[in-house]
Design a protein around this motif. Structure first.
Motif, PDB file in Angstrom:
ATOM      1  N   VAL A   1      -2.296  -0.965  -8.492  1.00 61.49           N
ATOM      2  CA  VAL A   1      -2.904  -2.011  -9.309  1.00 61.49           C
ATOM      3  C   VAL A   1      -2.401  -1.985 -10.756  1.00 61.49           C
ATOM      4  CG1 VAL A   1      -4.960  -2.293  -7.893  1.00 61.49           C
ATOM      5  CG2 VAL A   1      -4.962  -0.609  -9.747  1.00 61.49           C
ATOM      6  N   ARG A   2      -1.820  -0.863 -11.172  1.00 60.77           N
ATOM      7  CA  ARG A   2      -1.287  -0.763 -12.535  1.00 60.77           C
ATOM      8  C   ARG A   2      -0.334   0.426 -12.588  1.00 60.77           C
ATOM      9  NH1 ARG A   2      -5.770  -1.138 -16.636  1.00 60.77           N
ATOM     10  NH2 ARG A   2      -5.822  -3.045 -15.443  1.00 60.77           N
ATOM     11  N   VAL A   3       0.703   0.272 -13.396  1.00 60.63           N
ATOM     12  CA  VAL A   3       1.664   1.364 -13.576  1.00 60.63           C
ATOM     13  C   VAL A   3       1.768   1.644 -15.062  1.00 60.63           C
ATOM     14  CG1 VAL A   3       4.035   2.149 -13.211  1.00 60.63           C
ATOM     15  CG2 VAL A   3       2.953   0.645 -11.518  1.00 60.63           C
ATOM     16  N   GLY A   4       1.419   2.868 -15.439  1.00 60.77           N
ATOM     17  CA  GLY A   4       1.504   3.288 -16.834  1.00 60.77           C
ATOM     18  C   GLY A   4       2.800   4.030 -17.102  1.00 60.77           C
ATOM     19  N   ALA A   5       2.869   4.619 -18.277  1.00 54.04           N
ATOM     20  CA  ALA A   5       4.077   5.341 -18.677  1.00 54.04           C
ATOM     21  C   ALA A   5       4.261   6.639 -17.897  1.00 54.04           C
ATOM     22  CB  ALA A   5       4.022   5.650 -20.168  1.00 54.04           C
ATOM     23  N   ASP A   6       3.148   7.249 -17.463  1.00 52.92           N
ATOM     24  CA  ASP A   6       3.251   8.528 -16.767  1.00 52.92           C
ATOM     25  C   ASP A   6       2.302   8.637 -15.573  1.00 52.92           C
ATOM     26  OD1 ASP A   6       0.853   8.631 -18.120  1.00 52.92           O
ATOM     27  OD2 ASP A   6       1.247  10.559 -19.092  1.00 52.92           O
ATOM     28  N   HIS A   7       1.759   7.500 -15.153  1.00 53.94           N
ATOM     29  CA  HIS A   7       0.824   7.517 -14.027  1.00 53.94           C
ATOM     30  C   HIS A   7       0.772   6.134 -13.367  1.00 53.94           C
ATOM     31  CE1 HIS A   7      -1.610   5.633 -17.129  1.00 53.94           C
ATOM     32  NE2 HIS A   7      -2.408   5.178 -16.158  1.00 53.94           N
TER      33      HIS A   7
ATOM     34  N   VAL B   1      -3.265   8.296 -10.898  1.00 55.45           N
ATOM     35  CA  VAL B   1      -2.484   9.377 -10.291  1.00 55.45           C
ATOM     36  C   VAL B   1      -1.308   9.716 -11.208  1.00 55.45           C
ATOM     37  CG1 VAL B   1      -1.191  10.082  -8.244  1.00 55.45           C
ATOM     38  CG2 VAL B   1      -3.087   8.464  -8.009  1.00 55.45           C
ATOM     39  N   PRO B   2      -1.363  10.886 -11.879  1.00 50.47           N
ATOM     40  CA  PRO B   2      -0.229  11.286 -12.736  1.00 50.47           C
ATOM     41  C   PRO B   2       1.005  11.548 -11.880  1.00 50.47           C
ATOM     42  CG  PRO B   2      -2.161  12.691 -13.113  1.00 50.47           C
ATOM     43  CD  PRO B   2      -2.442  11.862 -11.897  1.00 50.47           C
ATOM     44  N   TRP B   3       2.149  11.085 -12.330  1.00 50.54           N
ATOM     45  CA  TRP B   3       3.374  11.298 -11.562  1.00 50.54           C
ATOM     46  C   TRP B   3       3.661  12.780 -11.376  1.00 50.54           C
ATOM     47  CZ3 TRP B   3       6.520   7.455 -14.971  1.00 50.54           C
ATOM     48  CH2 TRP B   3       6.053   6.159 -14.730  1.00 50.54           C
ATOM     49  N   SER B   4       3.296  13.585 -12.360  1.00 49.29           N
ATOM     50  CA  SER B   4       3.556  15.021 -12.267  1.00 49.29           C
ATOM     51  C   SER B   4       2.752  15.683 -11.150  1.00 49.29           C
ATOM     52  CB  SER B   4       3.255  15.701 -13.599  1.00 49.29           C
ATOM     53  OG  SER B   4       1.876  15.531 -13.928  1.00 49.29           O
ATOM     54  N   ALA B   5       1.688  15.032 -10.686  1.00 53.88           N
ATOM     55  CA  ALA B   5       0.862  15.597  -9.612  1.00 53.88           C
ATOM     56  C   ALA B   5       1.330  15.169  -8.230  1.00 53.88           C
ATOM     57  CB  ALA B   5      -0.592  15.168  -9.805  1.00 53.88           C
TER      58      ALA B   5
ATOM     59  N   ASP C   1       0.872  -1.176   0.000  1.00 47.02           N
ATOM     60  CA  ASP C   1       0.000   0.000   0.000  1.00 47.02           C
ATOM     61  C   ASP C   1       0.906   1.222   0.000  1.00 47.02           C
ATOM     62  OD1 ASP C   1      -2.410  -1.361   0.056  1.00 47.02           O
ATOM     63  OD2 ASP C   1      -2.489  -1.401   2.248  1.00 47.02           O
ATOM     64  N   VAL C   2       0.525   2.225  -0.774  1.00 47.66           N
ATOM     65  CA  VAL C   2       1.319   3.453  -0.848  1.00 47.66           C
ATOM     66  C   VAL C   2       0.443   4.666  -0.570  1.00 47.66           C
ATOM     67  CG1 VAL C   2       2.985   2.482  -2.490  1.00 47.66           C
ATOM     68  CG2 VAL C   2       1.005   3.725  -3.342  1.00 47.66           C
ATOM     69  N   ARG C   3       1.107   5.751  -0.206  1.00 46.87           N
ATOM     70  CA  ARG C   3       0.457   7.055  -0.060  1.00 46.87           C
ATOM     71  C   ARG C   3       1.098   7.999  -1.049  1.00 46.87           C
ATOM     72  NH1 ARG C   3       2.186   6.343   5.145  1.00 46.87           N
ATOM     73  NH2 ARG C   3       3.576   8.119   4.917  1.00 46.87           N
ATOM     74  N   ALA C   4       0.283   8.704  -1.797  1.00 45.91           N
ATOM     75  CA  ALA C   4       0.774   9.726  -2.716  1.00 45.91           C
ATOM     76  C   ALA C   4       0.277  11.076  -2.199  1.00 45.91           C
ATOM     77  CB  ALA C   4       0.252   9.474  -4.123  1.00 45.91           C
ATOM     78  N   THR C   5       1.209  11.941  -1.834  1.00 43.70           N
ATOM     79  CA  THR C   5       0.850  13.309  -1.444  1.00 43.70           C
ATOM     80  C   THR C   5       0.888  14.139  -2.714  1.00 43.70           C
ATOM     81  OG1 THR C   5       1.845  12.982   0.726  1.00 43.70           O
ATOM     82  CG2 THR C   5       1.434  15.249   0.039  1.00 43.70           C
ATOM     83  N   LEU C   6      -0.224  14.785  -3.020  1.00 40.74           N
ATOM     84  CA  LEU C   6      -0.369  15.507  -4.286  1.00 40.74           C
ATOM     85  C   LEU C   6       0.005  16.979  -4.134  1.00 40.74           C
ATOM     86  CD1 LEU C   6      -3.777  13.894  -5.315  1.00 40.74           C
ATOM     87  CD2 LEU C   6      -1.452  13.107  -5.831  1.00 40.74           C
ATOM     88  N   VAL C   7       0.191  17.644  -5.264  1.00 35.59           N
ATOM     89  CA  VAL C   7       0.590  19.055  -5.239  1.00 35.59           C
ATOM     90  C   VAL C   7      -0.464  19.944  -4.584  1.00 35.59           C
ATOM     91  CG1 VAL C   7       2.182  18.938  -7.187  1.00 35.59           C
ATOM     92  CG2 VAL C   7      -0.221  19.424  -7.612  1.00 35.59           C
TER      93      VAL C   7
END
Length: 178
Positions: free
Chosen positions: A148-154, A166-170, A132-138
């Motif tokens: 559950v899935r990892v795309g090229a940019d999210h 969740v876009p990596w840029s965010a 399990d991960v936590r993503a703190t957004l901008v």
């Protein structure tokens, strides 16, 4: 043994005195060259130093005003800093989201060291380990869930009955939930 030479003013200078003067001048020039080379080396090393190369106790101020304290350690994820908040809590902080770093020490990668892996590769490891991960957004929000899935940019995180792309840029910071 040593002869005296006549100078233009008419005073005599022995060969030994001339030799000592020349030797002293050469030693001073050599010391000056060493100091100049050392200064140039410091400049070149500073130019190679990246934010992600900093180490030791640090306080990070992030975009949005959040402040984190911990210890910066080597990160194998390119463009992200690894901050150990406590022994079970390591966070990946996007280098471009850092506003200030206080109290850390400048570091230097080995000259032959290549760039690290991508954040996508790191997230794929989290997927494979079922973390399990936590993503703190901008915007300050936090999205927590299982990868559950990892795309090229999210990445897609599943929390409860929802899946979030969740876009990596965010993302300002990633953490594995203990």
């Amino acid at each position: 043994m040593f002869r005296r030479r006549r100078t233009e003013e008419g005073s005599g200078v022995s060969d030994e005195e001339a030799w000592l003067d020349l030797s002293s001048a050469l030693a001073a020039a050599s010391a000056s060259d060493v100091r100049s080379d050392a200064a140039e080396l410091r400049t070149v090393e500073a130019a190679r130093s990246r934010l992600a190369d900093r180490r030791g106790p640090a306080v990070l101020r992030l975009i949005g005003g959040a402040t984190l304290a911990g210890s910066l350690v080597a990160s194998d994820v390119d463009g992200w800093l690894a901050l150990v908040v406590d022994e079970r809590d390591v966070r990946l902080v996007r280098a471009s989201a850092v506003v200030l770093i206080g109290a850390s020490t400048a570091g230097l990668r080995a000259e032959g060291a290549g760039l690290g892996r991508s954040v996508g590769s790191w997230l794929r490891d989290r997927f494979e380990e079922n973390d399990d991960v936590r993503a703190t957004l901008v915007d300050g929000d936090v999205v927590a869930g299982r990868v559950v899935r990892v795309g090229a940019d999210h990445a897609e995180l599943r929390a409860d009955d929802r899946t979030w792309a969740v876009p990596w840029s965010a993302v300002v910071m990633w953490a594995v939930r203990p």
